[in-house]
Design a protein around this motif. Structure first.
Motif, mmCIF file in Angstrom:
data_model
loop_
_atom_site.group_PDB
_atom_site.id
_atom_site.type_symbol
_atom_site.label_atom_id
_atom_site.label_comp_id
_atom_site.label_asym_id
_atom_site.label_seq_id
_atom_site.Cartn_x
_atom_site.Cartn_y
_atom_site.Cartn_z
ATOM 1 N N ALA A 192 -15.917 -15.629 -83.967
ATOM 2 C CA ALA A 192 -15.927 -14.329 -82.942
ATOM 3 C C ALA A 192 -15.258 -14.218 -81.739
ATOM 4 O O ALA A 192 -15.321 -15.405 -81.094
ATOM 5 N N GLU A 193 -14.838 -13.182 -81.261
ATOM 6 C CA GLU A 193 -14.458 -12.680 -80.014
ATOM 7 C C GLU A 193 -15.195 -11.599 -79.644
ATOM 8 O O GLU A 193 -15.233 -10.413 -80.324
ATOM 9 N N VAL A 194 -16.023 -11.764 -78.516
ATOM 10 C CA VAL A 194 -16.733 -10.605 -78.113
ATOM 11 C C VAL A 194 -16.311 -10.132 -76.708
ATOM 12 O O VAL A 194 -16.392 -10.850 -75.608
ATOM 13 N N HIS A 195 -16.278 -8.609 -76.635
ATOM 14 C CA HIS A 195 -15.808 -8.023 -75.366
ATOM 15 C C HIS A 195 -16.802 -7.297 -74.641
ATOM 16 O O HIS A 195 -17.389 -6.325 -75.781
ATOM 17 N N LEU A 196 -17.059 -7.046 -73.536
ATOM 18 C CA LEU A 196 -18.051 -6.126 -72.859
ATOM 19 C C LEU A 196 -17.126 -5.123 -72.297
ATOM 20 O O LEU A 196 -16.377 -5.699 -71.142
ATOM 21 N N ILE A 197 -17.255 -3.864 -72.543
ATOM 22 C CA ILE A 197 -16.404 -2.990 -72.198
ATOM 23 C C ILE A 197 -16.980 -1.729 -71.255
ATOM 24 O O ILE A 197 -18.245 -1.288 -71.761
ATOM 25 N N TRP A 198 -16.341 -1.434 -70.238
ATOM 26 C CA TRP A 198 -16.495 -0.454 -69.468
ATOM 27 C C TRP A 198 -15.170 0.186 -68.778
ATOM 28 O O TRP A 198 -14.217 -0.448 -68.862
ATOM 29 N N MET A 202 -9.717 -16.803 -89.147
ATOM 30 C CA MET A 202 -9.755 -15.530 -88.811
ATOM 31 C C MET A 202 -10.547 -14.992 -87.485
ATOM 32 O O MET A 202 -11.921 -15.050 -87.673
ATOM 33 N N THR A 203 -9.865 -14.398 -86.609
ATOM 34 C CA THR A 203 -10.772 -13.915 -85.388
ATOM 35 C C THR A 203 -11.346 -12.572 -85.611
ATOM 36 O O THR A 203 -10.682 -11.695 -86.131
ATOM 37 N N ILE A 204 -12.518 -12.445 -85.366
ATOM 38 C CA ILE A 204 -13.315 -11.101 -85.784
ATOM 39 C C ILE A 204 -13.788 -10.602 -84.102
ATOM 40 O O ILE A 204 -14.167 -11.267 -83.618
ATOM 41 N N ARG A 205 -13.086 -9.521 -83.765
ATOM 42 C CA ARG A 205 -13.463 -9.008 -82.539
ATOM 43 C C ARG A 205 -14.434 -7.795 -82.353
ATOM 44 O O ARG A 205 -14.413 -7.018 -83.024
ATOM 45 N N PHE A 206 -15.653 -8.235 -81.708
ATOM 46 C CA PHE A 206 -16.749 -7.343 -81.276
ATOM 47 C C PHE A 206 -16.587 -6.883 -80.206
ATOM 48 O O PHE A 206 -16.281 -7.315 -78.875
#
Length: 229
Positions: free
Chosen positions: A31-37, A1-5
């Motif tokens: 894990a799937e990690v996103h840097l958001i702006w 299962m993918t967990i999105r951070f």
């Protein structure tokens, strides 16, 4: 299962506020990690390290965790309704809404700390009541689905605590061991309680400019809230 951070990244961010939990999250299985702006152009951290957002507010996928780091750049976010609206909207969807260091002030400006226990950097803890929060000193403070961390390096401990809450203590400990996280600082000046009076004074002097600007912003924010009321 993918967990999105998802971690907010912005000009003037304290890079370790971001990269400490990022390393923990990115080392977590599934894990799937996103840097958001606002856009995907590089931003420059408070210590001049370029950082690359990976997604925008408009394109960010559904998240399990949203984390708002801190730094001098958080001051501008306290009056940025585009950012605050994004935080507010995502707070209703995520499993955990979180912050590191002065990132909690942005959660406060978004109206998410009223009546809730929260922490931040020791030099900003006294700002939390302005947002209706219950200031609580601590490395990690949890109040329901709200998890806030103290200053800068607390992001490592925070990241492990979030992984334990989301998955398991075993996974958190596996990440901890893989990163050989066994802190043994050469000096004991990491908190005001441990530091000497001279070190505290020098540190406060170094942080005075950012703090003064923050005081003015929070005073304006408080006045605007009174007008709305």
């Amino acid at each position: 299962m993918t967990i999105r951070f998802g971690l907010l990244v912005f000009p003037g961010i304290q890079q370790l506020d971001l990269t400490a939990p990022y390393e923990i999250f990115a080392s977590t299985e599934g894990a799937e990690v996103h840097l958001i702006w606002k856009d995907t152009s590089p931003v420059i951290s408070a210590t001049k390290l370029p950082l690359q957002p990976t997604t925008t507010f408009a394109e960010c996928p559904q998240l399990d965790v949203l984390c708002v780091p801190g730094g001098g750049g958080i001051n501008a976010l306290l009056e940025d309704e585009i950012v605050l609206s994004f935080i507010r909207a995502r707070a209703e969807q995520v499993r955990f809404i979180t912050s590191v260091c002065t990132g909690s002030l942005a959660l406060g400006a978004a109206g998410l700390l009223k009546g809730r226990k929260a922490t931040t950097h020791w030099n900003a803890l006294d700002f939390l009541p302005s947002f209706g929060a219950v200031p609580t000193a601590g490395r990690i403070v949890r109040d329901g689905n709200l998890i806030t961390a103290g200053g800068v390096t607390a992001g490592i401990d925070f990241g492990l605590a979030v992984v334990a809450a989301l998955i398991s203590q075993e996974e958190a400990e596996t990440v901890q061991l893989s990163l050989e996280y066994a802190p043994a600082p050469p000096f004991h000046s990491g908190t005001p309680e441990e530091a000497t009076a001279d070190v505290i004074a020098r540190t406060k002097w170094r942080l005075a400019g950012t703090r003064a600007a923050r005081e003015a912003i929070i005073a304006r924010w408080t006045a605007s809230q009174r007008e709305l009321a």
